[in-house]
Motif scaffolding. Structure first.
Motif, PDB file in Angstrom:
ATOM      1  N   PHE A 106       0.880  -1.290   0.031  1.00 12.95           N
ATOM      2  CA  PHE A 106      -0.018  -0.048  -0.185  1.00 12.95           C
ATOM      3  C   PHE A 106       1.078   1.142  -0.142  1.00 12.95           C
ATOM      4  CE2 PHE A 106      -2.869  -2.862   2.589  1.00 12.95           C
ATOM      5  CZ  PHE A 106      -3.626  -3.442   1.624  1.00 12.95           C
ATOM      6  N   LEU A 107       2.101   1.229   0.701  1.00 15.62           N
ATOM      7  CA  LEU A 107       2.831   2.406   0.920  1.00 15.62           C
ATOM      8  C   LEU A 107       3.479   2.754  -0.317  1.00 15.62           C
ATOM      9  CD1 LEU A 107       4.097   4.763   2.584  1.00 15.62           C
ATOM     10  CD2 LEU A 107       5.743   2.828   3.478  1.00 15.62           C
ATOM     11  N   LEU A 108       4.067   1.160  -0.955  1.00 21.33           N
ATOM     12  CA  LEU A 108       4.824   1.914  -2.235  1.00 21.33           C
ATOM     13  C   LEU A 108       4.097   2.271  -3.359  1.00 21.33           C
ATOM     14  CD1 LEU A 108       7.051  -1.398  -2.098  1.00 21.33           C
ATOM     15  CD2 LEU A 108       7.310   0.832  -0.978  1.00 21.33           C
ATOM     16  N   ILE A 109       2.807   1.720  -3.580  1.00 25.62           N
ATOM     17  CA  ILE A 109       1.947   2.121  -4.713  1.00 25.62           C
ATOM     18  C   ILE A 109       1.575   3.718  -4.402  1.00 25.62           C
ATOM     19  CG2 ILE A 109      -0.454   1.995  -5.958  1.00 25.62           C
ATOM     20  CD1 ILE A 109      -0.305  -0.961  -5.270  1.00 25.62           C
ATOM     21  N   TYR A 110       1.062   3.943  -3.158  1.00 19.57           N
ATOM     22  CA  TYR A 110       0.810   5.493  -2.924  1.00 19.57           C
ATOM     23  C   TYR A 110       2.013   6.210  -3.128  1.00 19.57           C
ATOM     24  CZ  TYR A 110       0.963   9.855  -0.746  1.00 19.57           C
ATOM     25  OH  TYR A 110       0.984  11.130  -0.577  1.00 19.57           O
ATOM     26  N   ASN A 111       3.254   6.004  -2.784  1.00 22.49           N
ATOM     27  CA  ASN A 111       4.462   6.649  -2.964  1.00 22.49           C
ATOM     28  C   ASN A 111       4.750   6.886  -4.449  1.00 22.49           C
ATOM     29  OD1 ASN A 111       5.084   7.852  -0.519  1.00 22.49           O
ATOM     30  ND2 ASN A 111       6.033   5.698   0.042  1.00 22.49           N
ATOM     31  N   MET A 112       4.621   5.950  -5.317  1.00 19.88           N
ATOM     32  CA  MET A 112       4.776   5.850  -6.884  1.00 19.88           C
ATOM     33  C   MET A 112       3.796   6.809  -7.431  1.00 19.88           C
ATOM     34  SD  MET A 112       6.610   5.513  -9.137  1.00 19.88           S
ATOM     35  CE  MET A 112       7.889   4.107  -8.863  1.00 19.88           C
ATOM     36  N   GLY A 113       2.440   6.449  -6.970  1.00 19.89           N
ATOM     37  CA  GLY A 113       1.260   7.210  -7.439  1.00 19.89           C
ATOM     38  C   GLY A 113       1.414   9.048  -7.151  1.00 19.89           C
ATOM     39  N   ALA A 114       2.011   9.119  -6.097  1.00 20.01           N
ATOM     40  CA  ALA A 114       2.272  10.549  -5.351  1.00 20.01           C
ATOM     41  C   ALA A 114       3.431  11.118  -6.264  1.00 20.01           C
ATOM     42  CB  ALA A 114       2.463  10.700  -3.944  1.00 20.01           C
ATOM     43  N   GLY A 115       4.571  10.150  -6.599  1.00 16.47           N
ATOM     44  CA  GLY A 115       5.461  10.852  -7.115  1.00 16.47           C
ATOM     45  C   GLY A 115       5.198  11.158  -8.644  1.00 16.47           C
ATOM     46  N   ILE A 116       4.301  10.459  -9.320  1.00 16.06           N
ATOM     47  CA  ILE A 116       3.945  10.688 -10.778  1.00 16.06           C
ATOM     48  C   ILE A 116       3.217  12.196 -10.748  1.00 16.06           C
ATOM     49  CG2 ILE A 116       2.111  10.201 -12.521  1.00 16.06           C
ATOM     50  CD1 ILE A 116       2.623   7.284 -11.712  1.00 16.06           C
TER      51      ILE A 116
END
Length: 446
Positions: free
Chosen positions: A146-156
């Motif tokens: 959950f944390l990794l997908i959020y961080n990548m989405g926020a990074g986009i």
């Protein structure tokens, strides 16, 4: 693109601050996750439970640091595409990074769950906190995806200049985390497991919100499930930019895990004091992280637009902002060290250790800020390998050599606390020299 921020035009100071402030607020709320855990755990479950969370932090950072290094590579490519107005390539980068995150996150989550007890033994976590640390760490890794997908989405979103919506998502998830901490730890009496479950659920909320935006947006970075695929050329580009930083971040955090081993020698009070210091250390570093990420996006977009004079202008502006922040924050930490540590524990030994760690480190944060800015912005210029080697040689090799030597001549915890500043001196010098050499040699005629 109403939600995006084009950094190829406008005042660099205004753009950097406009981008960095929501990012800083978002980082503060993200840090609030573990801080609230530590506050409630330290006051309701005791110093052993607080030490258990503290002893797991560097293991968590090892895994997250590796992934965040890779995500930096993806963010640089996205920002360059955005600056060049290459919408087709932008779409392919977004879909490649999200699918890769899902696959890699699943592997890291499973590996962390099964390997965490072994790692706790390797760093000599004391017996009185081992079971609690293992329980917390396994639950955390179970929800790592959950944390990794959020961080990548926020990074986009940040790579295209949108730092506001990630902030809103983190505020929402932080509120969920606080409420669940109170319910699970105080209300239901689930102990340290309650803190871990609260964090995992909060991260799931943040992930759901960022995915909702990416799926529903009308911008070129809109995510469509049918377009999720791995583009080999883009993946190679992301790895080339991100893997050096990923390895460096992971090795630095892993090296700090062995620094935790030196801390563990002094007992649970020192471990709890170190855990308290770590929270304020992370808060102090947040402005550096926000400004450096803002500078990376600025540099990436202008590098994509082939405006090298503006790249240098943005770097100078970021340095001024960062140094001003590092005049104020360390002073506050140094003066208020004891009251700050007492927020997490009222044990006199814990306060003594925590305040000692703060005062040994705070005066040197300006060096950490400088090396972080130069290292991160070089990635926006497609140069990742040398900054990674600088970080590895100073933050890992020199720091571990220092700890090995100094602990042979003293039994005080304060020289151990100086390990961070010790490595910042050479890293700053080397980073500045490399930046000046690189920009003079490769960018002067661009």
């Amino acid at each position: 693109m109403a939600k995006s921020l084009d950094m190829t035009r406008g005042n660099p100071y205004a753009l950097l601050i406009r981008f960095a402030l929501p990012l800083l607020a978002g980082n503060l709320f993200q840090q609030l996750y573990n801080t609230v855990d530590c506050f409630i755990v330290g006051n309701y479950l005791g110093k052993e439970a607080l030490a258990a969370i503290g002893s797991t932090s560097q293991l968590v950072f090892t895994v997250i640091g590796f992934f965040m290094g890779l995500s930096t590579g993806a963010s640089v490519v996205i920002s360059q595409c955005f600056g060049a107005h290459d919408e087709e390539r932008l779409r392919r980068v977004v879909h490649t990074t999200l699918l890769a995150t899902l696959l890699l996150g699943t592997v890291l989550s499973a590996a962390g769950f099964f390997v965490s007890p072994l790692m706790l033994k390797l760093i000599s976590v004391p017996a009185d906190v081992f079971d609690k640390a293992s329980e917390y760490l396994r639950i955390f890794f179970g929800g790592l995806i959950f944390l990794l997908i959020y961080n990548m989405g926020a990074g986009i979103l940040r790579a295209v200049g949108d730092s506001k919506r990630p902030l809103i998502f983190l505020i929402a998830s932080s509120v969920v985390n606080v409420v669940l901490d109170v319910v699970c730890i105080i209300g239901l009496g689930w102990g340290i497991a309650g803190a871990a479950y609260a964090t995992v659920v909060a991260e799931a909320v943040a992930m759901a919100l960022v995915l909702f935006v990416l799926v529903r947006t009308d911008e070129p970075y809109r995510v469509r499930v049918r377009e999720l695929r791995i583009d080999r050329a883009i993946t190679q580009k992301i790895i080339a930019l991100g893997l050096p930083g990923a390895v460096s971040s992971a090795l630095t955090a892993f090296s700090n895990t062995f620094m935790q081993k030196y801390i563990n020698v002094f007992g649970s009070a020192c471990i709890a004091g170190w855990a308290s210091f770590a929270k304020f250390d992370q808060f102090a570093i947040m402005p550096m992280v926000s400004i450096s990420h803002s500078a990376t996006t600025f540099v990436g977009q202008n590098y994509g637009a082939k405006n090298m004079a503006r790249v240098k202008q943005g770097m100078k502006s970021a340095l001024v902002i960062g140094w001003l922040c590092m005049l104020v924050i360390p002073l506050l930490l140094f003066v208020c060290a004891e009251p700050l540590v007492s927020l997490f524990s009222r044990d006199a030994d814990v306060i003594r250790y925590g305040a000692g760690f703060i005062r040994m480190t705070a005066p040197f944060y300006v060096l950490c800020c400088t090396t972080m800015l130069f290292s991160q912005t070089m990635r926006g210029l497609d140069s990742a390998t040398i900054p990674t080697l600088i970080t590895f040689s100073t933050f890992v090799l020199m720091r571990q050599l220092y700890l090995f030597v100094v602990t042979r001549f003293t039994t005080s915890f304060l020289p151990v606390a100086f390990a961070y500043p010790f490595s910042w001196f050479p890293s700053t010098v080397l980073s500045v020299l490399y930046y000046r050499w690189y920009t003079k040699k490769f960018l002067k005629n661009a």
